[in-house]
Design an enzyme around this catalytic site. Structure first.
Site, PDB file in Angstrom:
ATOM      1  N   CYS A 153       0.831  -1.205   0.000  1.00 46.93           N
ATOM      2  CA  CYS A 153       0.000   0.000   0.000  1.00 46.93           C
ATOM      3  C   CYS A 153       0.872   1.263   0.000  1.00 46.93           C
ATOM      4  O   CYS A 153       1.529   1.550  -0.988  1.00 46.93           O
ATOM      5  CB  CYS A 153      -0.976  -0.052   1.167  1.00 46.93           C
ATOM      6  SG  CYS A 153      -2.350   1.076   0.989  1.00 46.93           S
ATOM      7  N   TYR A 154       0.971   1.985   1.105  1.00 52.60           N
ATOM      8  CA  TYR A 154       1.853   3.155   1.119  1.00 52.60           C
ATOM      9  C   TYR A 154       3.287   2.727   0.780  1.00 52.60           C
ATOM     10  O   TYR A 154       4.027   3.452   0.115  1.00 52.60           O
ATOM     11  CB  TYR A 154       1.822   3.843   2.492  1.00 52.60           C
ATOM     12  CG  TYR A 154       2.685   5.103   2.573  1.00 52.60           C
ATOM     13  CD1 TYR A 154       2.143   6.353   2.334  1.00 52.60           C
ATOM     14  CD2 TYR A 154       4.054   5.017   2.866  1.00 52.60           C
ATOM     15  CE1 TYR A 154       2.930   7.502   2.388  1.00 52.60           C
ATOM     16  CE2 TYR A 154       4.855   6.150   2.921  1.00 52.60           C
ATOM     17  CZ  TYR A 154       4.283   7.391   2.685  1.00 52.60           C
ATOM     18  OH  TYR A 154       5.053   8.514   2.734  1.00 52.60           O
ATOM     19  N   GLU A 163      -1.718  -8.833   4.991  1.00 55.74           N
ATOM     20  CA  GLU A 163      -1.584  -9.166   6.416  1.00 55.74           C
ATOM     21  C   GLU A 163      -2.915  -9.295   7.146  1.00 55.74           C
ATOM     22  O   GLU A 163      -2.958  -9.811   8.256  1.00 55.74           O
ATOM     23  CB  GLU A 163      -0.698  -8.114   7.107  1.00 55.74           C
ATOM     24  CG  GLU A 163      -1.292  -6.711   7.243  1.00 55.74           C
ATOM     25  CD  GLU A 163      -1.082  -5.815   6.013  1.00 55.74           C
ATOM     26  OE1 GLU A 163      -0.954  -6.350   4.893  1.00 55.74           O
ATOM     27  OE2 GLU A 163      -1.074  -4.587   6.183  1.00 55.74           O
ATOM     28  N   SER A 182       1.649 -11.028  39.440  1.00 54.17           N
ATOM     29  CA  SER A 182       0.251 -10.672  39.683  1.00 54.17           C
ATOM     30  C   SER A 182      -0.690 -11.860  39.619  1.00 54.17           C
ATOM     31  O   SER A 182      -1.855 -11.758  39.942  1.00 54.17           O
ATOM     32  CB  SER A 182      -0.183  -9.675  38.613  1.00 54.17           C
ATOM     33  OG  SER A 182      -0.178 -10.318  37.345  1.00 54.17           O
ATOM     34  N   GLY A 183      -0.165 -13.014  39.188  1.00 57.67           N
ATOM     35  CA  GLY A 183      -1.058 -14.151  38.977  1.00 57.67           C
ATOM     36  C   GLY A 183      -1.509 -14.241  37.530  1.00 57.67           C
ATOM     37  O   GLY A 183      -2.165 -15.189  37.136  1.00 57.67           O
ATOM     38  N   GLY A 184      -1.155 -13.240  36.744  1.00 60.33           N
ATOM     39  CA  GLY A 184      -1.482 -13.254  35.314  1.00 60.33           C
ATOM     40  C   GLY A 184      -0.419 -14.025  34.542  1.00 60.33           C
ATOM     41  O   GLY A 184       0.639 -14.361  35.077  1.00 60.33           O
ATOM     42  N   VAL A 185      -0.722 -14.269  33.271  1.00 61.82           N
ATOM     43  CA  VAL A 185       0.172 -15.127  32.493  1.00 61.82           C
ATOM     44  C   VAL A 185       1.534 -14.465  32.227  1.00 61.82           C
ATOM     45  O   VAL A 185       2.576 -15.109  32.360  1.00 61.82           O
ATOM     46  CB  VAL A 185      -0.506 -15.612  31.181  1.00 61.82           C
ATOM     47  CG1 VAL A 185      -0.987 -14.465  30.339  1.00 61.82           C
ATOM     48  CG2 VAL A 185       0.426 -16.500  30.379  1.00 61.82           C
ATOM     49  N   ASP A 186       1.557 -13.179  31.920  1.00 59.95           N
ATOM     50  CA  ASP A 186       2.821 -12.532  31.542  1.00 59.95           C
ATOM     51  C   ASP A 186       3.836 -12.542  32.686  1.00 59.95           C
ATOM     52  O   ASP A 186       4.978 -12.971  32.516  1.00 59.95           O
ATOM     53  CB  ASP A 186       2.591 -11.082  31.090  1.00 59.95           C
ATOM     54  CG  ASP A 186       1.602 -10.996  29.950  1.00 59.95           C
ATOM     55  OD1 ASP A 186       1.337 -12.033  29.327  1.00 59.95           O
ATOM     56  OD2 ASP A 186       1.082  -9.894  29.696  1.00 59.95           O
ATOM     57  N   SER A 187       3.393 -12.059  33.860  1.00 57.18           N
ATOM     58  CA  SER A 187       4.361 -11.982  34.963  1.00 57.18           C
ATOM     59  C   SER A 187       4.766 -13.378  35.420  1.00 57.18           C
ATOM     60  O   SER A 187       5.906 -13.600  35.834  1.00 57.18           O
ATOM     61  CB  SER A 187       3.808 -11.151  36.126  1.00 57.18           C
ATOM     62  OG  SER A 187       2.688 -11.761  36.703  1.00 57.18           O
ATOM     63  N   THR A 188       3.840 -14.346  35.327  1.00 56.78           N
ATOM     64  CA  THR A 188       4.183 -15.709  35.741  1.00 56.78           C
ATOM     65  C   THR A 188       5.226 -16.311  34.796  1.00 56.78           C
ATOM     66  O   THR A 188       6.236 -16.857  35.239  1.00 56.78           O
ATOM     67  CB  THR A 188       2.927 -16.617  35.766  1.00 56.78           C
ATOM     68  OG1 THR A 188       1.939 -15.994  36.577  1.00 56.78           O
ATOM     69  CG2 THR A 188       3.257 -17.990  36.298  1.00 56.78           C
ATOM     70  N   ARG A 198      -7.177   4.859  40.334  1.00 60.89           N
ATOM     71  CA  ARG A 198      -6.033   4.318  39.597  1.00 60.89           C
ATOM     72  C   ARG A 198      -4.722   4.897  40.113  1.00 60.89           C
ATOM     73  O   ARG A 198      -3.730   4.199  40.282  1.00 60.89           O
ATOM     74  CB  ARG A 198      -6.159   4.631  38.112  1.00 60.89           C
ATOM     75  CG  ARG A 198      -7.165   3.782  37.400  1.00 60.89           C
ATOM     76  CD  ARG A 198      -7.439   4.302  36.001  1.00 60.89           C
ATOM     77  NE  ARG A 198      -8.419   3.473  35.329  1.00 60.89           N
ATOM     78  CZ  ARG A 198      -8.132   2.340  34.706  1.00 60.89           C
ATOM     79  NH1 ARG A 198      -6.890   1.939  34.618  1.00 60.89           N
ATOM     80  NH2 ARG A 198      -9.085   1.617  34.164  1.00 60.89           N
ATOM     81  N   LYS A 249       1.336 -12.116  22.706  1.00 65.26           N
ATOM     82  CA  LYS A 249       0.633 -12.856  23.761  1.00 65.26           C
ATOM     83  C   LYS A 249       0.566 -14.370  23.492  1.00 65.26           C
ATOM     84  O   LYS A 249       0.816 -15.169  24.389  1.00 65.26           O
ATOM     85  CB  LYS A 249      -0.790 -12.302  23.889  1.00 65.26           C
ATOM     86  CG  LYS A 249      -1.512 -12.738  25.137  1.00 65.26           C
ATOM     87  CD  LYS A 249      -1.096 -11.875  26.282  1.00 65.26           C
ATOM     88  CE  LYS A 249      -1.865 -12.221  27.535  1.00 65.26           C
ATOM     89  NZ  LYS A 249      -1.560 -11.254  28.597  1.00 65.26           N
ATOM     90  N   ASP A 262     -41.213 -13.061  51.763  1.00 70.69           N
ATOM     91  CA  ASP A 262     -42.286 -12.072  51.765  1.00 70.69           C
ATOM     92  C   ASP A 262     -41.746 -10.695  52.071  1.00 70.69           C
ATOM     93  O   ASP A 262     -42.493  -9.756  52.333  1.00 70.69           O
ATOM     94  CB  ASP A 262     -43.348 -12.454  52.808  1.00 70.69           C
ATOM     95  CG  ASP A 262     -44.042 -13.736  52.382  1.00 70.69           C
ATOM     96  OD1 ASP A 262     -44.217 -13.930  51.168  1.00 70.69           O
ATOM     97  OD2 ASP A 262     -44.385 -14.548  53.268  1.00 70.69           O
TER      98      ASP A 262
END
Ligand code: XMP
Length: 517
Positions: free
Chosen positions: A77-78, A166, A219-225, A292, A373, A454
């Site tokens: 394209c471009y 793509e 954190s218990g998430g996949v990335d940090s684990t 936050r 991911k 009731d």
């Protein structure tokens, strides 16, 4: 390896994904990147699409050195227009701007279209198109409205295509990219997760050296684990994981993380119990951005305290100091920071231990910074992380605090936790967990009238939010089977004290966001 130069198209990162999916390593850089700074020798270069018109005065252009690299180039394209601009072609605005599906007719034999037959369904998205062939090029394909839809200079091995191979709307686009990367550039499919583990473990060992220590938040998430397991594999007990209990985590989350990381995976883990401190600071706060901020800043403070404590303890045993901070940065974040684009508006301040590095004056290790991911998940599998954890939905840093609208109090956290637990349990039982990208409950602090036995009740509302998305930038609400929804609603109103009504959120993103705050 393939180098991708990004001219700002919303699809640029997809080129990277497709090339990686072929088992070929590639990196993306902004189009203005100086090639002399490249850390690898590319076997080919892909120029992405972009929003500009190539002959505009302020249009971006690639480093001049690109044209002397002597490796094959594919302009998309471009990128095609950039090829034309540099090599003597011409570009003009289309009479009919073309957005959407089109059929490309292959008119000449070309290595680029090998195995794709005479015609190809493609996705077009452009306002300009080629109006004159660059010097020494030939036309290899056209569409009904674009006579120069694909061109090549066979001797120089430079190619240009007007469409986007793509995107998924070009069903056989990956084959075309494979033709370019494998046949034309001669790349071998050697990028596997096993080779990544060996290479990365070695790189970490070299970087950290024989004595230095590393800390990192989990954190218990996949990335940090996965990042933690990789560190453990590389340097063993010289890696110290810190879990900060911020009081707004899910049901028994700390216990679960402890059981997984410490007991099952053998990682050195410290749990900093700061629930009271966080909840104290959140008292009376209703503004989402303030919540936050409080959680982000308190997190940094507690993490820092904990890291110093570990550091002192190590020193008292005469062991070497903590010199590195592990970060679970993924490639999309890296791309985000190198992409060629202007500033965009802040919708929400996402908290991802952002302020830590400046504060701690430690050097950073980012073992996942080259991975997407799905590659992190594959890596986790190889490293022996549980499938359930690997496929866990993302959970935001500020936790339940941004899923409890209004004030976050211990009793509200209790309600949010119980409802969330029921939702996830039922989704797993119905075997829908993997079909949904993210599922959670939002506690709405409005009071509604109900009846139980009731008795009149006057209690709060739980909103169920379940979305399908591939990139979390846009999302659609999940079309829940009614029977499952009914069971969830029944269980929440029966089992969670303080809730007498359950509603289902049917908003897409945009205009809504995935989280409610
Ligand atoms: P939104 O609500 O912006 O969410 O549509 C997009 C994705 O980001 C997650 N999210 C966060 N993740 N820290 C995080 O690590 C945060 O502060 C944060 N806020 C939102 C959200 O759960 C969804 O997956």
């Amino acid at each position: 390896a393939i180098l991708i130069l990004d001219f700002g198209s919303q699809y640029s990162h997809l080129i990277t994904r497709r090339i990686r999916s072929l088992g070929i390593y590639c990196e993306m850089q902004a189009c203005t990147f100086k090639l002399s700074e490249l850390k690898f020798k590319p076997k080919g270069v892909i120029l992405s699409g972009g929003p500009n018109s190539v002959f505009d005065a302020d249009a971006p252009h690639a480093d001049q050195a690109l044209w002397n690299l002597g490796v094959p180039i594919l302009g998309i394209c471009y990128g095609l227009q950039e090829v034309a601009y540099k090599l003597g072609g011409e570009v003009a605005p289309c009479e009919h701007r073309e957005y959407g599906s089109a059929t490309v007719s292959v008119t000449e034999k070309s290595a680029l279209f090998e195995g794709l037959g005479d015609s190809l369904d493609v996705w077009m998205s452009h306002g300009d198109q080629l109006s004159r062939l660059p010097t020494d090029f030939r036309i290899i394909a056209n569409t009904r409205t674009a006579p120069l839809a694909a061109i090549e200079n066979t001797a120089a091995r430079i190619f240009g295509i007007q469409f986007h191979p793509e995107v998924t709307h070009t069903p056989r686009g990956t084959q075309l990219l494979s033709n370019f990367a494998k046949t034309i550039c001669g790349c071998k499919p050697t990028w596997t997760m096993e080779s990544f583990v060996d290479k990365e473990v070695e790189r970490i060992r070299q970087l950290v050296g024989p004595t230095a220590q590393v800390v990192g938040a989990v954190s218990g998430g996949v990335d940090s684990t996965v990042a933690a397991v990789l560190m453990k594999r590389a340097i063993g007990d010289r890696f110290h994981a810190i879990l900060v209990d911020n009081g707004v985590m899910r049901w028994k989350e700390c216990e679960t993380v402890k059981a997984t990381l410490q007991e099952k995976l053998g990682i050195n883990l410290v749990v900093a119990d700061a629930a009271e401190l966080f909840l104290g600071r959140l008292k009376g706060v209703i503004d989402p951005e303030k919540k936050r901020k409080i959680i982000g800043l308190s997190f940094i403070e507690i993490f820092e305290q904990e890291a110093s404590r570990i550091d002192e303890e190590l020193a008292s045993h005469g062991e070497s100091k903590i010199q590195y901070l592990l970060q679970g940065t993924l490639y999309p974040d890296v791309i985000e920071s190198i992409s060629f684009k202007g500033p965009s508006a802040t919708i929400k301040t996402h908290h991802n231990v952002g302020g830590l590095p400046e504060k701690l004056k430690m050097k950073i290790i980012e073992p996942l910074r080259e991975l997407f991911k799905d590659e992190v998940r594959a890596l986790g599998s190889i490293l022996g992380v549980d499938e359930e954890l690997i496929w866990r939905h993302p959970f935001p840093g500020p936790g339940l605090a941004i899923r409890i609208l209004g004030e976050v109090t211990p009793s509200q956290v209790e309600i949010a936790r119980k409802a969330d637990k029921i939702l996830i349990e039922e989704i797993r039982t119905a075997e829908l967990y993997k079909n949904i990208s993210q599922a959670f409950c939002v506690l709405l602090p409005v009071l509604a009238v109900g009846v139980m036995g009731d008795q009149r009740t006057y209690e709060q509302v739980i909103a169920i939010r379940c979305v399908e998305t591939t990139d979390f930038m846009t999302a659609d609400w999940y079309p829940f089977p009614y029977d499952v929804l009914k069971r969830i609603s029944g269980r929440i109103t029966n089992e969670v004290r303080g809730v007498n009504r359950v509603v289902y959120d049917v908003s897409s993103k945009p205009p809504a966001t995935i989280e409610w705050e």
